[in-house]
Motif scaffolding. Structure first.
Motif, PDB file in Angstrom:
ATOM      1  N   ARG A   1       0.825  -1.219   0.000  1.00  0.00           N
ATOM      2  CA  ARG A   1       0.000   0.000   0.000  1.00  0.00           C
ATOM      3  C   ARG A   1       0.855   1.263   0.000  1.00  0.00           C
ATOM      4  O   ARG A   1       0.328   2.376   0.098  1.00  0.00           O
ATOM      5  N   GLU A   2       2.176   1.080  -0.087  1.00  0.00           N
ATOM      6  CA  GLU A   2       3.067   2.238  -0.120  1.00  0.00           C
ATOM      7  C   GLU A   2       2.776   3.085  -1.363  1.00  0.00           C
ATOM      8  O   GLU A   2       2.502   2.560  -2.440  1.00  0.00           O
ATOM      9  N   LYS A   3       2.847   4.419  -1.200  1.00  0.00           N
ATOM     10  CA  LYS A   3       2.572   5.308  -2.330  1.00  0.00           C
ATOM     11  C   LYS A   3       3.814   5.588  -3.163  1.00  0.00           C
ATOM     12  O   LYS A   3       3.724   5.852  -4.366  1.00  0.00           O
ATOM     13  N   GLU A   4       4.974   5.549  -2.522  1.00  0.00           N
ATOM     14  CA  GLU A   4       6.220   5.793  -3.250  1.00  0.00           C
ATOM     15  C   GLU A   4       6.595   4.536  -4.031  1.00  0.00           C
ATOM     16  O   GLU A   4       6.666   3.440  -3.468  1.00  0.00           O
ATOM     17  N   TYR A   5       6.849   4.720  -5.324  1.00  0.00           N
ATOM     18  CA  TYR A   5       7.074   3.574  -6.195  1.00  0.00           C
ATOM     19  C   TYR A   5       8.210   2.661  -5.719  1.00  0.00           C
ATOM     20  O   TYR A   5       8.065   1.438  -5.696  1.00  0.00           O
ATOM     21  N   ALA A   6       9.330   3.241  -5.390  1.00  0.00           N
ATOM     22  CA  ALA A   6      10.486   2.434  -5.004  1.00  0.00           C
ATOM     23  C   ALA A   6      10.144   1.532  -3.829  1.00  0.00           C
ATOM     24  O   ALA A   6      10.455   0.329  -3.831  1.00  0.00           O
ATOM     25  N   LYS A   7       9.500   2.074  -2.807  1.00  0.00           N
ATOM     26  CA  LYS A   7       9.142   1.283  -1.634  1.00  0.00           C
ATOM     27  C   LYS A   7       8.045   0.274  -1.951  1.00  0.00           C
ATOM     28  O   LYS A   7       8.076  -0.867  -1.494  1.00  0.00           O
ATOM     29  N   ALA A   8       7.058   0.701  -2.767  1.00  0.00           N
ATOM     30  CA  ALA A   8       5.932  -0.168  -3.083  1.00  0.00           C
ATOM     31  C   ALA A   8       6.386  -1.394  -3.882  1.00  0.00           C
ATOM     32  O   ALA A   8       6.011  -2.538  -3.568  1.00  0.00           O
ATOM     33  N   TYR A   9       7.190  -1.165  -4.909  1.00  0.00           N
ATOM     34  CA  TYR A   9       7.663  -2.281  -5.724  1.00  0.00           C
ATOM     35  C   TYR A   9       8.562  -3.229  -4.910  1.00  0.00           C
ATOM     36  O   TYR A   9       8.487  -4.443  -5.043  1.00  0.00           O
ATOM     37  N   ASN A  10       9.407  -2.671  -4.082  1.00  0.00           N
ATOM     38  CA  ASN A  10      10.304  -3.467  -3.273  1.00  0.00           C
ATOM     39  C   ASN A  10       9.518  -4.374  -2.330  1.00  0.00           C
ATOM     40  O   ASN A  10       9.780  -5.585  -2.224  1.00  0.00           O
ATOM     41  N   GLU A  11       8.536  -3.785  -1.654  1.00  0.00           N
ATOM     42  CA  GLU A  11       7.741  -4.558  -0.688  1.00  0.00           C
ATOM     43  C   GLU A  11       6.897  -5.622  -1.381  1.00  0.00           C
ATOM     44  O   GLU A  11       6.823  -6.776  -0.928  1.00  0.00           O
ATOM     45  N   ALA A  12       6.249  -5.251  -2.495  1.00  0.00           N
ATOM     46  CA  ALA A  12       5.383  -6.190  -3.203  1.00  0.00           C
ATOM     47  C   ALA A  12       6.188  -7.366  -3.768  1.00  0.00           C
ATOM     48  O   ALA A  12       5.739  -8.517  -3.732  1.00  0.00           O
ATOM     49  N   LEU A  13       7.396  -7.075  -4.278  1.00  0.00           N
ATOM     50  CA  LEU A  13       8.207  -8.148  -4.844  1.00  0.00           C
ATOM     51  C   LEU A  13       8.674  -9.124  -3.766  1.00  0.00           C
ATOM     52  O   LEU A  13       8.664 -10.341  -3.961  1.00  0.00           O
ATOM     53  N   ARG A  14       9.054  -8.596  -2.625  1.00  0.00           N
ATOM     54  CA  ARG A  14       9.465  -9.465  -1.532  1.00  0.00           C
ATOM     55  C   ARG A  14       8.315 -10.360  -1.068  1.00  0.00           C
ATOM     56  O   ARG A  14       8.511 -11.544  -0.752  1.00  0.00           O
ATOM     57  N   GLU A  15       7.098  -9.804  -1.040  1.00  0.00           N
ATOM     58  CA  GLU A  15       5.929 -10.590  -0.655  1.00  0.00           C
ATOM     59  C   GLU A  15       5.654 -11.702  -1.663  1.00  0.00           C
ATOM     60  O   GLU A  15       5.329 -12.823  -1.292  1.00  0.00           O
ATOM     61  N   ALA A  16       5.804 -11.370  -2.962  1.00  0.00           N
ATOM     62  CA  ALA A  16       5.559 -12.371  -4.003  1.00  0.00           C
ATOM     63  C   ALA A  16       6.556 -13.521  -3.905  1.00  0.00           C
ATOM     64  O   ALA A  16       6.207 -14.694  -4.105  1.00  0.00           O
ATOM     65  N   PHE A  17       7.798 -13.207  -3.573  1.00  0.00           N
ATOM     66  CA  PHE A  17       8.841 -14.223  -3.513  1.00  0.00           C
ATOM     67  C   PHE A  17       8.689 -15.163  -2.322  1.00  0.00           C
ATOM     68  O   PHE A  17       9.284 -16.248  -2.309  1.00  0.00           O
ATOM     69  N   LYS A  18       7.901 -14.772  -1.336  1.00  0.00           N
ATOM     70  CA  LYS A  18       7.741 -15.632  -0.166  1.00  0.00           C
ATOM     71  C   LYS A  18       7.141 -16.985  -0.529  1.00  0.00           C
ATOM     72  O   LYS A  18       7.393 -17.991   0.130  1.00  0.00           O
ATOM     73  N   SER A  19       6.317 -17.008  -1.605  1.00  0.00           N
ATOM     74  CA  SER A  19       5.717 -18.283  -2.006  1.00  0.00           C
ATOM     75  C   SER A  19       6.760 -19.236  -2.584  1.00  0.00           C
ATOM     76  O   SER A  19       6.568 -20.461  -2.602  1.00  0.00           O
ATOM     77  N   LEU A  20       7.906 -18.702  -3.076  1.00  0.00           N
ATOM     78  CA  LEU A  20       8.966 -19.573  -3.571  1.00  0.00           C
ATOM     79  C   LEU A  20       9.692 -20.274  -2.433  1.00  0.00           C
ATOM     80  O   LEU A  20      10.247 -21.358  -2.605  1.00  0.00           O
ATOM     81  N   GLU A  21       9.677 -19.639  -1.252  1.00  0.00           N
ATOM     82  CA  GLU A  21      10.365 -20.224  -0.108  1.00  0.00           C
ATOM     83  C   GLU A  21       9.776 -21.577   0.253  1.00  0.00           C
ATOM     84  O   GLU A  21      10.488 -22.493   0.664  1.00  0.00           O
ATOM     85  N   THR A  22       8.474 -21.711   0.085  1.00  0.00           N
ATOM     86  CA  THR A  22       7.795 -22.953   0.474  1.00  0.00           C
ATOM     87  C   THR A  22       8.072 -24.105  -0.493  1.00  0.00           C
ATOM     88  O   THR A  22       7.734 -25.254  -0.199  1.00  0.00           O
ATOM     89  N   LEU A  23       8.659 -23.792  -1.653  1.00  0.00           N
ATOM     90  CA  LEU A  23       8.929 -24.836  -2.647  1.00  0.00           C
ATOM     91  C   LEU A  23      10.090 -25.731  -2.244  1.00  0.00           C
ATOM     92  O   LEU A  23      10.192 -26.871  -2.729  1.00  0.00           O
TER      93      LEU A  23
END
Length: 266
Positions: A104-126
């Motif tokens: 929900r971050e408004k600043e692009y750099a922070k928003a993209y960074n946070e969203a990408l890290r969240e998406a990658f969490k599903s790879l951890e379970t593999l």
């Protein structure tokens, strides 16, 4: 959240992941350091991730189907930044899509960074771990064998070159040094005839010939040199060489150059 994941076993069949230099939803290469972050996160979860354009391993070059191509997809949203990680095989078939990472971050750099890290969490379970197929093992062994053969060939070439250098050195050391003969201003008709007009017959010996008269008596032993039709006279500071149609014995006597015609039959 919607996720579409294929068999974990399928992912374990792949050895490499390529991260693009630029994601389609961004304007510049590695904007917001997002591509570098994706490579870091892949490696964090056990993948051998390479940036697009970097030096690729030989087995990867020979077998492109060892590699997955990664991408990050941006989903539309009014108040949230949503990103998913997608993996495709060598035939452009999607083999894995992560869960959606949100911010929900408004600043692009922070928003993209946070969203990408969240998406990658599903790879951890593999619990990804590369498990080569039999065909891939054969390909890798072929690459290793090729490298070993190339190394053996290079070593053999170096050994041959070394032997050639040693041989050349030996030849150089044993080569007979021929002292330049002072040119005498005289024509064939001026060559002094002193060998009683007898014929000398050339008989082959090691490294040259022996010249015998009709008795037969050995008159001279002449040894081969590096010059054509030029011989050293054994046990005498003299040379025998061919001048026109004549054979000439040349030597110094009391500091004076002497030349005698020899009638040699080979």
């Amino acid at each position: 959240m919607v996720s579409s994941t294929f068999s974990q076993v399928n992912l374990n069949d792949y050895k490499y992941v390529i991260v693009p230099n630029k994601f389609d939803f961004l304007k510049e290469k590695n904007q917001y350091q997002l591509n570098a972050l994706a490579q870091f996160l892949f490696r964090k979860y056990g993948f051998n991730a390479l940036m697009e354009g970097d030096g690729y391993p030989e087995d990867m070059v020979l077998n492109r189907c060892l590699t997955l191509k990664s991408d990050v997809i941006k989903d539309s949203g009014l108040f949230k930044t949503k990103l998913t990680v997608e993996l495709k095989d060598c035939n452009d078939r999607v083999v894995y899509t992560s869960e959606i990472g949100e911010s929900r971050e408004k600043e692009y750099a922070k928003a993209y960074n946070e969203a990408l890290r969240e998406a990658f969490k599903s790879l951890e379970t593999l619990n990804y771990e590369y498990q080569p197929k039999k065909t891939n093992v054969v390909a890798v062994q072929a690459v290793e064998t090729k490298a070993e053969v190339s190394k053996e060939i290079a070593t053999l070439k170096e050994e041959i070159a070394s032997l050639k250098r040693e041989k050349q050195a030996e030849v150089k050391e044993t080569k007979v040094a021929v002292v330049p003969v002072k040119t005498v201003k005289s024509e064939e008709s001026n060559v002094k005839e002193s060998v009683s007009g007898g014929v000398l017959y050339a008989q082959v010996i090691e490294n040259g010939f022996q010249l015998v008269d009709s008795t037969p008596k050995v008159i001279y032993r002449i040894l081969k040199t590096g010059l054509e039709n030029t011989f050293l006279v054994e046990n005498k500071q003299a040379i025998v060489y061919k001048k026109g149609n004549l054979w000439v014995l040349e030597y110094y006597a009391n500091s004076a150059l002497k030349m005698e015609e020899l009638n040699i039959k080979f």
